[in-house]
Structure formats: C-alpha cells, structure tokens
Scaffold this motif. Structure first.
Motif, PDB file in Angstrom:
ATOM      1  N   GLN A  35     -20.141  -8.143  10.316  1.00 43.08           N
ATOM      2  CA  GLN A  35     -21.562  -8.416  10.555  1.00 43.08           C
ATOM      3  C   GLN A  35     -22.211  -9.154   9.385  1.00 43.08           C
ATOM      4  O   GLN A  35     -23.303  -9.683   9.526  1.00 43.08           O
ATOM      5  CB  GLN A  35     -22.322  -7.100  10.747  1.00 43.08           C
ATOM      6  N   LEU A  36     -21.561  -9.204   8.278  1.00 45.60           N
ATOM      7  CA  LEU A  36     -22.133  -9.750   7.048  1.00 45.60           C
ATOM      8  C   LEU A  36     -22.022 -11.272   7.041  1.00 45.60           C
ATOM      9  O   LEU A  36     -21.222 -11.852   6.335  1.00 45.60           O
ATOM     10  CB  LEU A  36     -21.400  -9.134   5.850  1.00 45.60           C
ATOM     11  N   LYS A  37     -22.859 -11.909   7.846  1.00 49.54           N
ATOM     12  CA  LYS A  37     -22.774 -13.361   8.010  1.00 49.54           C
ATOM     13  C   LYS A  37     -24.067 -14.096   7.669  1.00 49.54           C
ATOM     14  O   LYS A  37     -24.118 -15.307   7.739  1.00 49.54           O
ATOM     15  CB  LYS A  37     -22.387 -13.711   9.453  1.00 49.54           C
ATOM     16  N   ASP A  43     -28.956  -9.431   1.867  1.00 45.41           N
ATOM     17  CA  ASP A  43     -30.034  -8.770   1.127  1.00 45.41           C
ATOM     18  C   ASP A  43     -30.055  -7.270   1.392  1.00 45.41           C
ATOM     19  O   ASP A  43     -30.244  -6.473   0.477  1.00 45.41           O
ATOM     20  CB  ASP A  43     -31.392  -9.381   1.482  1.00 45.41           C
ATOM     21  N   LYS A  44     -29.848  -6.884   2.646  1.00 45.50           N
ATOM     22  CA  LYS A  44     -29.850  -5.457   2.988  1.00 45.50           C
ATOM     23  C   LYS A  44     -28.694  -4.723   2.298  1.00 45.50           C
ATOM     24  O   LYS A  44     -28.880  -3.644   1.755  1.00 45.50           O
ATOM     25  CB  LYS A  44     -29.772  -5.263   4.497  1.00 45.50           C
ATOM     26  N   VAL A  45     -27.504  -5.318   2.311  1.00 49.84           N
ATOM     27  CA  VAL A  45     -26.348  -4.688   1.670  1.00 49.84           C
ATOM     28  C   VAL A  45     -26.551  -4.639   0.152  1.00 49.84           C
ATOM     29  O   VAL A  45     -26.268  -3.621  -0.487  1.00 49.84           O
ATOM     30  CB  VAL A  45     -25.040  -5.418   2.045  1.00 49.84           C
ATOM     31  N   ASP A  46     -27.066  -5.735  -0.435  1.00 46.27           N
ATOM     32  CA  ASP A  46     -27.343  -5.738  -1.881  1.00 46.27           C
ATOM     33  C   ASP A  46     -28.296  -4.608  -2.265  1.00 46.27           C
ATOM     34  O   ASP A  46     -28.044  -3.864  -3.208  1.00 46.27           O
ATOM     35  CB  ASP A  46     -27.946  -7.077  -2.323  1.00 46.27           C
ATOM     36  N   LYS A  47     -29.381  -4.471  -1.533  1.00 45.59           N
ATOM     37  CA  LYS A  47     -30.363  -3.422  -1.830  1.00 45.59           C
ATOM     38  C   LYS A  47     -29.765  -2.029  -1.664  1.00 45.59           C
ATOM     39  O   LYS A  47     -30.002  -1.138  -2.473  1.00 45.59           O
ATOM     40  CB  LYS A  47     -31.603  -3.582  -0.948  1.00 45.59           C
ATOM     41  N   ALA A  94     -25.514   2.534   6.133  1.00 49.03           N
ATOM     42  CA  ALA A  94     -26.508   1.464   6.075  1.00 49.03           C
ATOM     43  C   ALA A  94     -26.573   0.706   7.404  1.00 49.03           C
ATOM     44  O   ALA A  94     -27.441  -0.139   7.601  1.00 49.03           O
ATOM     45  CB  ALA A  94     -26.175   0.492   4.942  1.00 49.03           C
ATOM     46  N   GLY A  95     -25.623   0.991   8.314  1.00 46.63           N
ATOM     47  CA  GLY A  95     -25.632   0.350   9.628  1.00 46.63           C
ATOM     48  C   GLY A  95     -24.567  -0.706   9.817  1.00 46.63           C
ATOM     49  O   GLY A  95     -24.546  -1.387  10.841  1.00 46.63           O
ATOM     50  N   TYR A  96     -23.660  -0.839   8.866  1.00 46.00           N
ATOM     51  CA  TYR A  96     -22.647  -1.901   8.922  1.00 46.00           C
ATOM     52  C   TYR A  96     -21.249  -1.340   9.117  1.00 46.00           C
ATOM     53  O   TYR A  96     -20.920  -0.265   8.614  1.00 46.00           O
ATOM     54  CB  TYR A  96     -22.688  -2.728   7.631  1.00 46.00           C
ATOM     55  N   ASP A  97     -20.423  -2.095   9.836  1.00 42.99           N
ATOM     56  CA  ASP A  97     -19.006  -1.765   9.955  1.00 42.99           C
ATOM     57  C   ASP A  97     -18.338  -2.141   8.635  1.00 42.99           C
ATOM     58  O   ASP A  97     -18.690  -3.155   8.027  1.00 42.99           O
ATOM     59  CB  ASP A  97     -18.355  -2.547  11.095  1.00 42.99           C
ATOM     60  N   ALA A  98     -17.381  -1.327   8.207  1.00 41.65           N
ATOM     61  CA  ALA A  98     -16.658  -1.596   6.965  1.00 41.65           C
ATOM     62  C   ALA A  98     -15.176  -1.335   7.205  1.00 41.65           C
ATOM     63  O   ALA A  98     -14.786  -0.197   7.460  1.00 41.65           O
ATOM     64  CB  ALA A  98     -17.181  -0.723   5.830  1.00 41.65           C
ATOM     65  N   PRO A 113     -31.844  -7.803  14.856  1.00 40.84           N
ATOM     66  CA  PRO A 113     -30.886  -8.340  15.832  1.00 40.84           C
ATOM     67  C   PRO A 113     -29.834  -9.271  15.216  1.00 40.84           C
ATOM     68  O   PRO A 113     -28.683  -9.244  15.638  1.00 40.84           O
ATOM     69  CB  PRO A 113     -31.761  -9.097  16.829  1.00 40.84           C
ATOM     70  N   ILE A 114     -30.205 -10.053  14.230  1.00 41.27           N
ATOM     71  CA  ILE A 114     -29.261 -11.003  13.641  1.00 41.27           C
ATOM     72  C   ILE A 114     -28.111 -10.295  12.910  1.00 41.27           C
ATOM     73  O   ILE A 114     -27.030 -10.843  12.754  1.00 41.27           O
ATOM     74  CB  ILE A 114     -29.985 -11.992  12.710  1.00 41.27           C
ATOM     75  N   CYS A 115     -28.315  -9.051  12.485  1.00 38.92           N
ATOM     76  CA  CYS A 115     -27.303  -8.298  11.732  1.00 38.92           C
ATOM     77  C   CYS A 115     -26.419  -7.436  12.622  1.00 38.92           C
ATOM     78  O   CYS A 115     -25.539  -6.741  12.128  1.00 38.92           O
ATOM     79  CB  CYS A 115     -27.973  -7.416  10.682  1.00 38.92           C
ATOM     80  N   LYS A 116     -26.626  -7.485  13.915  1.00 43.35           N
ATOM     81  CA  LYS A 116     -25.824  -6.661  14.823  1.00 43.35           C
ATOM     82  C   LYS A 116     -24.511  -7.361  15.158  1.00 43.35           C
ATOM     83  O   LYS A 116     -24.324  -8.538  14.870  1.00 43.35           O
ATOM     84  CB  LYS A 116     -26.624  -6.349  16.077  1.00 43.35           C
ATOM     85  N   ARG A 117     -23.625  -6.628  15.770  1.00 46.80           N
ATOM     86  CA  ARG A 117     -22.309  -7.152  16.153  1.00 46.80           C
ATOM     87  C   ARG A 117     -22.466  -8.283  17.174  1.00 46.80           C
ATOM     88  O   ARG A 117     -23.402  -8.290  17.967  1.00 46.80           O
ATOM     89  CB  ARG A 117     -21.448  -6.052  16.747  1.00 46.80           C
ATOM     90  N   ALA A 118     -21.507  -9.196  17.173  1.00 44.98           N
ATOM     91  CA  ALA A 118     -21.545 -10.331  18.106  1.00 44.98           C
ATOM     92  C   ALA A 118     -21.537  -9.845  19.552  1.00 44.98           C
ATOM     93  O   ALA A 118     -22.239 -10.406  20.400  1.00 44.98           O
ATOM     94  CB  ALA A 118     -20.368 -11.268  17.849  1.00 44.98           C
ATOM     95  N   GLU A 119     -20.786  -8.783  19.847  1.00 45.73           N
ATOM     96  CA  GLU A 119     -20.735  -8.284  21.229  1.00 45.73           C
ATOM     97  C   GLU A 119     -22.052  -7.660  21.672  1.00 45.73           C
ATOM     98  O   GLU A 119     -22.289  -7.477  22.860  1.00 45.73           O
ATOM     99  CB  GLU A 119     -19.577  -7.291  21.425  1.00 45.73           C
ATOM    100  N   ASP A 120     -22.928  -7.377  20.701  1.00 42.47           N
ATOM    101  CA  ASP A 120     -24.264  -6.851  21.017  1.00 42.47           C
ATOM    102  C   ASP A 120     -25.328  -7.952  20.944  1.00 42.47           C
ATOM    103  O   ASP A 120     -26.519  -7.671  20.942  1.00 42.47           O
ATOM    104  CB  ASP A 120     -24.637  -5.719  20.059  1.00 42.47           C
ATOM    105  N   GLY A 121     -24.882  -9.215  20.848  1.00 41.57           N
ATOM    106  CA  GLY A 121     -25.808 -10.344  20.799  1.00 41.57           C
ATOM    107  C   GLY A 121     -26.284 -10.688  19.397  1.00 41.57           C
ATOM    108  O   GLY A 121     -27.169 -11.515  19.230  1.00 41.57           O
ATOM    109  N   GLY A 122     -25.689 -10.096  18.378  1.00 38.11           N
ATOM    110  CA  GLY A 122     -26.084 -10.377  16.999  1.00 38.11           C
ATOM    111  C   GLY A 122     -25.303 -11.531  16.403  1.00 38.11           C
ATOM    112  O   GLY A 122     -24.535 -12.209  17.083  1.00 38.11           O
ATOM    113  N   GLY A 123     -25.533 -11.765  15.138  1.00 35.94           N
ATOM    114  CA  GLY A 123     -24.832 -12.834  14.435  1.00 35.94           C
ATOM    115  C   GLY A 123     -25.563 -14.151  14.515  1.00 35.94           C
ATOM    116  O   GLY A 123     -26.711 -14.220  14.961  1.00 35.94           O
TER     117      GLY A 123
END
Length: 136
Positions: A35-37, A43-47, A94-98, A113-123
């Motif tokens: 999801q980190l694209k 910014d969210k992961v850095d924080k 934090a909400g991310y797959d690792a 929405p932009i940070c969600k998985r591609a199969e959920d319409g994110g990215g």
C-alpha cells in the motif's frame, strides 16, 4: 590489595562495556508494504514510526527509508530492544499490510482511500501518479 581491587574493577568495566556494545548492534530489514505507494501513505508511516521510535530513540528503531516505487520500507533497528515481528505488528496497527501480515481492520478503515489496497479501490488513480512529491 588495592592493585587487585583496581584490576577486578577494570575487568568488570571492560566486560560490561563490551557486552553493551555487542547488545546494541543494529540490523537492517526490508519490509514489503504494497500500500505504500504515495506521499500520503509515506507521511502517515513516517509519523507513526516516529512515535514508535520514542522521544530519545530508545525504543529500538534507529532509522528507516521508504521506497514508494517498490512499496518497501527499509528499517534499521536494535534486536535487543525491538523485534521485527513487533515492527510489523506496529505497521499493522497503523492500518498497513507488512510482509505477510495484514492490517488491523479498524485501523485500515481509518486510512484515506488512496492508501487502501488496490482490490479495495485504493492506490494510484488513473492519470494521477502518487509517487511524485505533492508540490510538483
């Protein structure tokens, strides 16, 4: 007698400092985060990692770099203070797959929405590359 006491103290000091150096050897690890694209995710992961690092950096996380084009996090940590599994769990919270671990469902729902998985319409959205800095 003084000489013996000084010798014993020096030996103990040398042994304890040597063991501390051995315990504090940092390691690098690569964590795949599909999801980190985009800059929002970065910014969210850095924080989040800054809060986990602690105010003095004593929690075991030393530093990290994020490669958005590959969706990977390269992190340096001290294994005596924190484990790689704990870092993955932290990212999941934090909400991310690792790597192979999935995000915590409640935290995932809170992501934009932009940070969600591609199969959920994110990215990345069509015609809007996410890997470019926001001010370009």
């Amino acid at each position: 007698m003084k000489r013996l006491l000084v010798t014993v103290l020096l030996f103990m000091l040398a042994t304890s400092s040597r063991s501390q150096v051995m315990q504090q050897k940092a390691q690098w690890a690569m964590i795949s985060m599909p999801q980190l694209k985009c800059w929002v995710c970065k910014d969210k992961v850095d924080k989040f990692l800054l809060t986990e690092k602690g105010p003095n950096g004593d929690a075991g996380i030393i530093k990290w770099t994020i490669a958005m084009n590959t969706g990977t996090l390269k992190i340096q940590y001290v294994p005596d203070r924190i484990t790689l599994d704990y870092i993955r769990t932290t990212l999941n919270n934090a909400g991310y797959d690792a790597d192979s671990t999935k995000a915590e469902p409640e935290a995932y729902k809170m992501l934009p929405p932009i940070c969600k998985r591609a199969e959920d319409g994110g990215g990345p959205q069509k015609g809007k590359p996410c890997s470019l800095p926001p001010d370009l």
